[in-house]
Design a protein around this motif. Structure first.
Motif, mmCIF file in Angstrom:
data_model
loop_
_atom_site.group_PDB
_atom_site.id
_atom_site.type_symbol
_atom_site.label_atom_id
_atom_site.label_comp_id
_atom_site.label_asym_id
_atom_site.label_seq_id
_atom_site.Cartn_x
_atom_site.Cartn_y
_atom_site.Cartn_z
ATOM 1 N N VAL A 41 -9.558 -5.197 -2.557
ATOM 2 C CA VAL A 41 -9.080 -5.170 -3.942
ATOM 3 C C VAL A 41 -8.101 -4.024 -4.058
ATOM 4 O O VAL A 41 -8.411 -2.895 -3.678
ATOM 5 C CB VAL A 41 -10.249 -4.958 -4.921
ATOM 6 C CG1 VAL A 41 -9.741 -4.883 -6.352
ATOM 7 C CG2 VAL A 41 -11.260 -6.078 -4.791
ATOM 8 N N VAL A 42 -6.904 -4.322 -4.547
ATOM 9 C CA VAL A 42 -5.911 -3.242 -4.608
ATOM 10 C C VAL A 42 -5.574 -2.886 -6.049
ATOM 11 O O VAL A 42 -5.615 -3.725 -6.950
ATOM 12 C CB VAL A 42 -4.608 -3.614 -3.843
ATOM 13 C CG1 VAL A 42 -4.854 -3.706 -2.354
ATOM 14 C CG2 VAL A 42 -4.014 -4.910 -4.376
ATOM 15 N N ARG A 49 -6.889 -1.162 -8.508
ATOM 16 C CA ARG A 49 -7.799 -1.151 -9.663
ATOM 17 C C ARG A 49 -8.681 0.093 -9.703
ATOM 18 O O ARG A 49 -9.610 0.156 -10.510
ATOM 19 C CB ARG A 49 -8.693 -2.401 -9.637
ATOM 20 C CG ARG A 49 -7.942 -3.712 -9.776
ATOM 21 C CD ARG A 49 -7.115 -3.756 -11.036
ATOM 22 N NE ARG A 49 -6.790 -5.109 -11.445
ATOM 23 C CZ ARG A 49 -6.059 -5.399 -12.515
ATOM 24 N NH1 ARG A 49 -5.536 -4.428 -13.233
ATOM 25 N NH2 ARG A 49 -5.825 -6.646 -12.848
ATOM 26 N N GLU A 50 -8.364 1.074 -8.843
ATOM 27 C CA GLU A 50 -9.238 2.254 -8.741
ATOM 28 C C GLU A 50 -9.272 3.048 -10.046
ATOM 29 O O GLU A 50 -10.334 3.466 -10.503
ATOM 30 C CB GLU A 50 -8.774 3.196 -7.605
ATOM 31 C CG GLU A 50 -8.813 2.592 -6.221
ATOM 32 C CD GLU A 50 -7.581 1.757 -5.907
ATOM 33 O OE1 GLU A 50 -6.666 1.687 -6.760
ATOM 34 O OE2 GLU A 50 -7.531 1.157 -4.821
ATOM 35 N N LEU A 51 -8.068 3.234 -10.653
ATOM 36 C CA LEU A 51 -7.988 4.109 -11.827
ATOM 37 C C LEU A 51 -8.781 3.524 -13.002
ATOM 38 O O LEU A 51 -9.567 4.227 -13.641
ATOM 39 C CB LEU A 51 -6.524 4.328 -12.219
ATOM 40 C CG LEU A 51 -6.297 5.448 -13.223
ATOM 41 C CD1 LEU A 51 -6.769 6.789 -12.665
ATOM 42 C CD2 LEU A 51 -4.825 5.526 -13.608
ATOM 43 N N VAL A 52 -8.570 2.225 -13.240
ATOM 44 C CA VAL A 52 -9.247 1.646 -14.409
ATOM 45 C C VAL A 52 -10.760 1.584 -14.179
ATOM 46 O O VAL A 52 -11.539 1.888 -15.093
ATOM 47 C CB VAL A 52 -8.642 0.271 -14.799
ATOM 48 C CG1 VAL A 52 -8.735 -0.737 -13.705
ATOM 49 C CG2 VAL A 52 -9.345 -0.281 -16.042
ATOM 50 N N THR A 53 -11.194 1.244 -12.974
ATOM 51 C CA THR A 53 -12.649 1.192 -12.745
ATOM 52 C C THR A 53 -13.249 2.609 -12.861
ATOM 53 O O THR A 53 -14.346 2.768 -13.404
ATOM 54 C CB THR A 53 -13.008 0.569 -11.384
ATOM 55 O OG1 THR A 53 -12.194 1.142 -10.386
ATOM 56 C CG2 THR A 53 -12.835 -0.917 -11.367
ATOM 57 N N MET A 54 -12.486 3.613 -12.412
ATOM 58 C CA MET A 54 -12.993 4.989 -12.523
ATOM 59 C C MET A 54 -13.083 5.391 -14.001
ATOM 60 O O MET A 54 -14.084 5.957 -14.436
ATOM 61 C CB MET A 54 -12.065 5.941 -11.775
ATOM 62 C CG MET A 54 -12.612 7.337 -11.623
ATOM 63 S SD MET A 54 -11.418 8.444 -10.911
ATOM 64 C CE MET A 54 -10.316 8.721 -12.286
ATOM 65 N N ASN A 55 -12.039 5.062 -14.768
ATOM 66 C CA ASN A 55 -12.044 5.436 -16.192
ATOM 67 C C ASN A 55 -13.166 4.756 -16.957
ATOM 68 O O ASN A 55 -13.811 5.366 -17.808
ATOM 69 C CB ASN A 55 -10.694 5.093 -16.829
ATOM 70 C CG ASN A 55 -9.641 6.125 -16.496
ATOM 71 O OD1 ASN A 55 -9.967 7.287 -16.270
ATOM 72 N ND2 ASN A 55 -8.395 5.713 -16.430
ATOM 73 N N VAL A 56 -13.409 3.472 -16.661
ATOM 74 C CA VAL A 56 -14.496 2.768 -17.352
ATOM 75 C C VAL A 56 -15.839 3.372 -16.933
ATOM 76 O O VAL A 56 -16.721 3.596 -17.765
ATOM 77 C CB VAL A 56 -14.429 1.245 -17.086
ATOM 78 C CG1 VAL A 56 -15.663 0.541 -17.633
ATOM 79 C CG2 VAL A 56 -13.177 0.659 -17.724
ATOM 80 N N GLY A 57 -15.979 3.677 -15.644
ATOM 81 C CA GLY A 57 -17.215 4.305 -15.158
ATOM 82 C C GLY A 57 -17.467 5.634 -15.867
ATOM 83 O O GLY A 57 -18.589 5.915 -16.307
#
Ligand SMILES: Nc1ncnc2c1ncn2[C@@H]1O[C@H](COP(=O)(O)OP(=O)(O)O)[C@@H](O)[C@H]1O
Ligand SMILES: [Mg+2]
Length: 208
Positions: free
Chosen positions: A18-19, A21-29
């Motif tokens: 998966v490329v 999407r790190e920033l958004v998944t981190m922010n939601v986490g």
């Protein structure tokens, strides 16, 4: 074993790689850790077909590994009925372990013995999406958890149902309860959703 193809063409299934999407998944986490009021608690995933919206929702649902309970809402013509009659009661049953709910029909008075009367509620309550979601989220809050709701393909739901859902969620937000949501749809569907007066809280949601 043969190497897996990283570009699995089947839509909606998380690819092995998966490329981007790190920033958004981190922010939601982080938003889930921070609790109510955090801007990334509500995200709007908009984009054309094939843009990766469903794959992103799948990733965000990993909130369950942070102790949050995931409610995956299936957009359909019967969306609210399914939630009220099946999905939310099933979650409540799983969380509380209660299979039956006892209606008080009697009492015991010390010294006299047991007195049992058939009590009928003077004000019977018919559960609604609002009351059931409230019970679910307060139950989770008591257990230091929260509810993460995902709604994909909002075009398949009736606008009135989407508004009932967002209205019920807005009610939870007002009470400062731990609820987060990610909604995915085509760009014009997302903007149509935001046009409704009952979705003001979503206008502050993060668009990704
Ligand atoms: N972040 C990503 N990195 C790599 N491939 C992706 C990514 N997001 C989506 N894909 C690929 O694109 C396909 C379509 O994604 P999908 O989430 O179904 O799109 P949408 O829901 O927007 O129509 C997926 O099956 C997957 O193979
Ligand atoms: Mg999709």
């Amino acid at each position: 074993m043969a190497p897996r193809n990283p570009f699995r063409p089947s839509f909606g299934i998380t690819p092995t790689v998966v490329v981007g999407r790190e920033l958004v998944t981190m922010n939601v986490g982080l938003a889930l850790l921070e609790g109510p009021g955090s801007p990334y608690g509500f995200t709007l995933v908009s984009g054309p077909r094939g843009a990766g919206k469903t794959v992103l929702l799948n990733l965000l649902e990993e909130a369950r590994y942070r102790g949050w309970t995931v409610l995956r809402v299936t957009s359909s013509h019967d969306m609210v009925d399914d939630l009220v009659a099946t999905d939310i009661p099933a979650l409540l049953r799983d969380i509380t372990g209660k299979k039956t709910r006892r209606i008080v029909t009697g009492g015991s008075v010390a010294g006299i013995g047991s007195v049992t009367t058939q009590a009928e509620s003077a004000f019977p309550v018919r559960e609604s999406l609002r009351t059931l979601l409230h019970s679910l989220v307060t139950t989770l809050d008591d257990r230091d958890s929260g509810l993460f709701i995902t709604v994909d393909e909002i075009h398949a739901a009736r606008p009135a149902d989407l508004h009932r859902l967002t209205d019920a969620i807005q009610n939870l937000v007002r009470d400062g309860l731990p609820v987060a949501m990610s909604v995915a749809g085509l760009p014009y569907e997302i903007s149509a959703l935001l046009d409704h007066p009952g979705t003001t809280f979503l206008r502050r949601a993060c668009a990704v």
